[in-house]
Write an enzyme that holds these catalytic residues in place. Structure first.
Site, PDB file in Angstrom:
ATOM      1  N   SER A   1      57.116  39.782  -1.926  1.00 44.81           N
ATOM      2  CA  SER A   1      58.006  38.650  -2.140  1.00 44.81           C
ATOM      3  C   SER A   1      57.652  37.617  -1.080  1.00 44.81           C
ATOM      4  O   SER A   1      57.754  37.900   0.115  1.00 44.81           O
ATOM      5  CB  SER A   1      59.456  39.116  -1.987  1.00 44.81           C
ATOM      6  OG  SER A   1      60.332  38.013  -2.033  1.00 44.81           O
TER       7      SER A   1
ATOM      8  N   LYS B   1      55.527  37.761  -6.058  1.00 44.18           N
ATOM      9  CA  LYS B   1      56.789  37.077  -6.379  1.00 44.18           C
ATOM     10  C   LYS B   1      56.926  35.890  -5.445  1.00 44.18           C
ATOM     11  O   LYS B   1      56.750  36.031  -4.234  1.00 44.18           O
ATOM     12  CB  LYS B   1      57.949  38.066  -6.187  1.00 44.18           C
ATOM     13  CG  LYS B   1      59.323  37.462  -5.994  1.00 44.18           C
ATOM     14  CD  LYS B   1      60.382  38.554  -6.103  1.00 44.18           C
ATOM     15  CE  LYS B   1      61.548  38.320  -5.165  1.00 44.18           C
ATOM     16  NZ  LYS B   1      62.507  39.449  -5.201  1.00 44.18           N
TER      17      LYS B   1
ATOM     18  N   LYS C   1      59.452  32.556  -4.335  1.00 48.92           N
ATOM     19  CA  LYS C   1      60.835  32.080  -4.393  1.00 48.92           C
ATOM     20  C   LYS C   1      60.827  30.650  -4.904  1.00 48.92           C
ATOM     21  O   LYS C   1      59.966  29.855  -4.509  1.00 48.92           O
ATOM     22  CB  LYS C   1      61.456  32.131  -2.995  1.00 48.92           C
ATOM     23  CG  LYS C   1      61.596  33.548  -2.443  1.00 48.92           C
ATOM     24  CD  LYS C   1      62.775  34.252  -3.072  1.00 48.92           C
ATOM     25  CE  LYS C   1      63.032  35.608  -2.420  1.00 48.92           C
ATOM     26  NZ  LYS C   1      64.189  36.285  -2.993  1.00 48.92           N
TER      27      LYS C   1
ATOM     28  N   ASP D   1      61.620  34.130  -8.210  1.00 48.80           N
ATOM     29  CA  ASP D   1      63.000  34.530  -7.917  1.00 48.80           C
ATOM     30  C   ASP D   1      63.775  33.292  -7.469  1.00 48.80           C
ATOM     31  O   ASP D   1      63.412  32.651  -6.479  1.00 48.80           O
ATOM     32  CB  ASP D   1      63.000  35.583  -6.802  1.00 48.80           C
ATOM     33  CG  ASP D   1      64.390  36.150  -6.509  1.00 48.80           C
ATOM     34  OD1 ASP D   1      65.373  35.706  -7.131  1.00 48.80           O
ATOM     35  OD2 ASP D   1      64.477  37.046  -5.641  1.00 48.80           O
TER      36      ASP D   1
ATOM     37  N   GLU E   1      63.670  35.951 -11.833  1.00 49.50           N
ATOM     38  CA  GLU E   1      64.730  36.778 -11.262  1.00 49.50           C
ATOM     39  C   GLU E   1      65.950  35.926 -10.917  1.00 49.50           C
ATOM     40  O   GLU E   1      65.818  34.867 -10.283  1.00 49.50           O
ATOM     41  CB  GLU E   1      64.167  37.464 -10.010  1.00 49.50           C
ATOM     42  CG  GLU E   1      65.109  38.440  -9.335  1.00 49.50           C
ATOM     43  CD  GLU E   1      64.442  39.125  -8.132  1.00 49.50           C
ATOM     44  OE1 GLU E   1      63.204  39.073  -7.996  1.00 49.50           O
ATOM     45  OE2 GLU E   1      65.179  39.707  -7.318  1.00 49.50           O
TER      46      GLU E   1
ATOM     47  N   ASP F   1      69.312  40.512 -10.375  1.00 47.83           N
ATOM     48  CA  ASP F   1      69.376  41.083  -9.031  1.00 47.83           C
ATOM     49  C   ASP F   1      70.838  41.018  -8.572  1.00 47.83           C
ATOM     50  O   ASP F   1      71.618  41.966  -8.807  1.00 47.83           O
ATOM     51  CB  ASP F   1      68.425  40.295  -8.104  1.00 47.83           C
ATOM     52  CG  ASP F   1      68.514  40.663  -6.631  1.00 47.83           C
ATOM     53  OD1 ASP F   1      69.356  41.487  -6.258  1.00 47.83           O
ATOM     54  OD2 ASP F   1      67.729  40.112  -5.815  1.00 47.83           O
TER      55      ASP F   1
ATOM     56  N   LYS G   1      68.581  47.458  -5.937  1.00 51.38           N
ATOM     57  CA  LYS G   1      68.588  47.511  -4.476  1.00 51.38           C
ATOM     58  C   LYS G   1      69.639  48.526  -4.057  1.00 51.38           C
ATOM     59  O   LYS G   1      70.807  48.421  -4.484  1.00 51.38           O
ATOM     60  CB  LYS G   1      68.931  46.144  -3.869  1.00 51.38           C
ATOM     61  CG  LYS G   1      67.836  45.111  -4.035  1.00 51.38           C
ATOM     62  CD  LYS G   1      68.227  43.772  -3.424  1.00 51.38           C
ATOM     63  CE  LYS G   1      67.108  42.768  -3.638  1.00 51.38           C
ATOM     64  NZ  LYS G   1      67.530  41.398  -3.262  1.00 51.38           N
TER      65      LYS G   1
ATOM     66  N   GLY H   1      63.967  44.455  -2.296  1.00 49.69           N
ATOM     67  CA  GLY H   1      63.964  44.605  -0.844  1.00 49.69           C
ATOM     68  C   GLY H   1      64.930  43.646  -0.188  1.00 49.69           C
ATOM     69  O   GLY H   1      65.314  42.632  -0.784  1.00 49.69           O
TER      70      GLY H   1
HETATM   71  O1  OSB Z   1      66.465  38.175  -3.742  1.00 50.17           O
HETATM   72  O2  OSB Z   1      65.114  39.780  -3.589  1.00 50.17           O
HETATM   73  C1  OSB Z   1      65.811  38.926  -3.039  1.00 50.17           C
HETATM   74  C2  OSB Z   1      65.260  39.035   0.735  1.00 50.17           C
HETATM   75  C3  OSB Z   1      66.540  38.803   1.197  1.00 50.17           C
HETATM   76  C4  OSB Z   1      67.536  38.565   0.283  1.00 50.17           C
HETATM   77  C5  OSB Z   1      67.269  38.580  -1.081  1.00 50.17           C
HETATM   78  C6  OSB Z   1      65.994  38.844  -1.549  1.00 50.17           C
HETATM   79  C7  OSB Z   1      64.974  39.043  -0.621  1.00 50.17           C
HETATM   80  C8  OSB Z   1      63.591  39.238  -0.989  1.00 50.17           C
HETATM   81  C9  OSB Z   1      62.718  39.923   0.017  1.00 50.17           C
HETATM   82  O3  OSB Z   1      63.093  38.806  -2.011  1.00 50.17           O
HETATM   83  C10 OSB Z   1      62.245  41.256  -0.398  1.00 50.17           C
HETATM   84  C11 OSB Z   1      61.559  41.941   0.762  1.00 50.17           C
HETATM   85  O4  OSB Z   1      60.408  41.645   1.006  1.00 50.17           O
HETATM   86  O5  OSB Z   1      62.204  42.774   1.428  1.00 50.17           O
HETATM   87 MG    MG Z   2      66.142  38.608  -5.750  1.00 50.57          MG
END
Ligand code: OSB
Ligand code: MG
Length: 369
Positions: free
Chosen positions: A136, A162, A164, A189, A214, A239, A263, A291
């Site tokens: 991510s 992924k 953002k 995402d 996402e 999510d 998660k 994550g």
């Molecule tokens: O939306 O998946 C998410 C990190 C913090 C809060 C929300 C998210 C995330 C990530 C990071 O996308 C995932 C990771 O590398 O741990």
């Molecule tokens: Mg997410």
């Protein structure tokens, strides 16, 4: 097992690189670790909430209070036949699933260690010995920087990327990434940054054959996602809004998504994560492990979770070195050139805790019971 004491530790871990989502930037994690003690054995868990209540309602300080004042009094001294018995003890608490989940996951680790078996086996996993990994990548200062990061992760072997997105950092960014990497597994995402008024805008993402988008809409919405999914070719993955198996069932029934991100913290631990996994599997919906920028302990729990059979898509579980110059576990989590993490055959979550380093980054500590 009878939980004799609970030790809470708050640690500070600076990130190698800031992580930016549609709700803000994080430079340093402040994480609560949970250690449960029973008959001379310790089980460890991680509370995965953020430092601020922006992903969900929880944050590091609230989690401390929830565990100290509401979870610990129920759990201390309770005789548990199995780790499944822990979650019901805190089910009367509304929300705060990450705080409750940190204690719950520690109970599973404890049970695995008492039985002398790996955590993945104790939760009923083991469908695969290597879990497929994606990364991510947060919002960057420029698209060139983002492309450079993607290239580095692909070179390291990661199976899917992924990125953002948020209003102002979306269509053009995805277009340029897609032009540069026409055949990679790519997804976006939005962390709830859009509304149904943006349908026309989001529909433009269909041009880029993303694996999924996402959580485009509100953190607590399912119905609007169903409306959006009917209009998009790109699969929606939920999510934030899936906090329980009940939510998963509702989302599936309404066709609000075609994929689920699970998660551990968000759903309150392994018991509920397994129920979400099973509900998705029954409906033919694939899942992957999300994550929360976890330290090695939470990361190791995620690896165990991702060995359940319906975790068929690469998740956001990646190498320690992407987050920390030094992790609190040894060895650190590493990723093979095939973009996988190989599970370990040791009792519990499978890694050693680097107690010297852990002590040096502990801000406060309290033992309850
Ligand atoms: O939306 O998946 C998410 C990190 C913090 C809060 C929300 C998210 C995330 C990530 C990071 O996308 C995932 C990771 O590398 O741990
Ligand atoms: Mg997410």
């Amino acid at each position: 097992m009878k939980i004799e004491t609970i030790t809470l530790r708050r640690i500070r871990l600076p990130l190698v690189h800031f992580f930016e989502t549609s709700f803000g930037r994080t430079y340093e994690r402040q994480i609560l670790l949970v250690e449960l003690h029973s008959e001379g054995v310790s089980g460890w868990g991680e509370i995965t909430c953020g430092e601020k209540p922006f992903y969900n309602e929880e944050w590091t300080d609230s989690a401390w209070l929830i565990v100290r004042d509401y979870v610990a009094p129920r759990v201390l001294g309770a005789a548990l036949g199995a780790p499944e018995d822990l979650a019901p003890l805190t089910a009367h608490i509304r929300g705060h699933r990450m705080a409750r989940g940190g204690v719950e996951t520690a109970a599973w680790d404890l049970a695995a260690r008492q039985a002398g078996i790996p955590l993945w086996k104790r939760i009923g996993g083991g469908a695969r010995a290597e879990i497929p990994c994606g990364v991510s990548i947060g919002i960057q200062d420029s698209v060139e920087q983002l492309i450079g990061k993607i290239q580095a992760e692909l070179d390291a072997g990661y199976q899917r990327i992924k990125i953002k997105i948020k209003p102002g950092w979306d269509i053009d960014v995805v277009r340029r990434v897609r032009e540069r990497f026409p055949s990679i597994k790519l997804m976006a995402d939005a962390n709830s940054a859009y509304t149904l008024a943006d349908i026309g805008h989001l529909k433009r993402l269909d041009d880029f054959y993303l694996m999924m988008i996402e959580q485009p809409l509100a953190h607590d919405d399912i119905i609007d996602h169903a409306v959006l999914q009917a209009r998009l070719e790109t699969p929606i993955c939920l999510d934030e809004c899936i906090r329980s198996a009940h939510h998963a069932e509702q989302a599936i029934r309404l066709r609000a998504c075609r994929i689920l991100n699970i998660k551990l913290g968000r759903v309150g631990g392994f018991r509920e994560a397994k129920r979400v996994h099973d509900a998705a599997r029954a409906a033919g919906i694939p899942v992957w492990c999300g994550g929360m920028l976890e330290s090695g302990i939470g990361r190791a729990h995620n690896i165990a979770l991702a060995t359940l059979d319906n975790f068929v898509l690469p998740g956001d579980v990646s190498a320690s070195r992407r987050y920390w110059t030094r992790d609190i576990i040894a060895p650190p989590v590493e990723v093979t050139p095939r973009g996988t993490i190989v599970t370990r055959d040791r009792p519990g979550f499978g890694y050693e805790i680097d107690m010297d380093y852990l002590k040096s980054i502990t801000v406060c500590e309290e033992t309850l019971g």
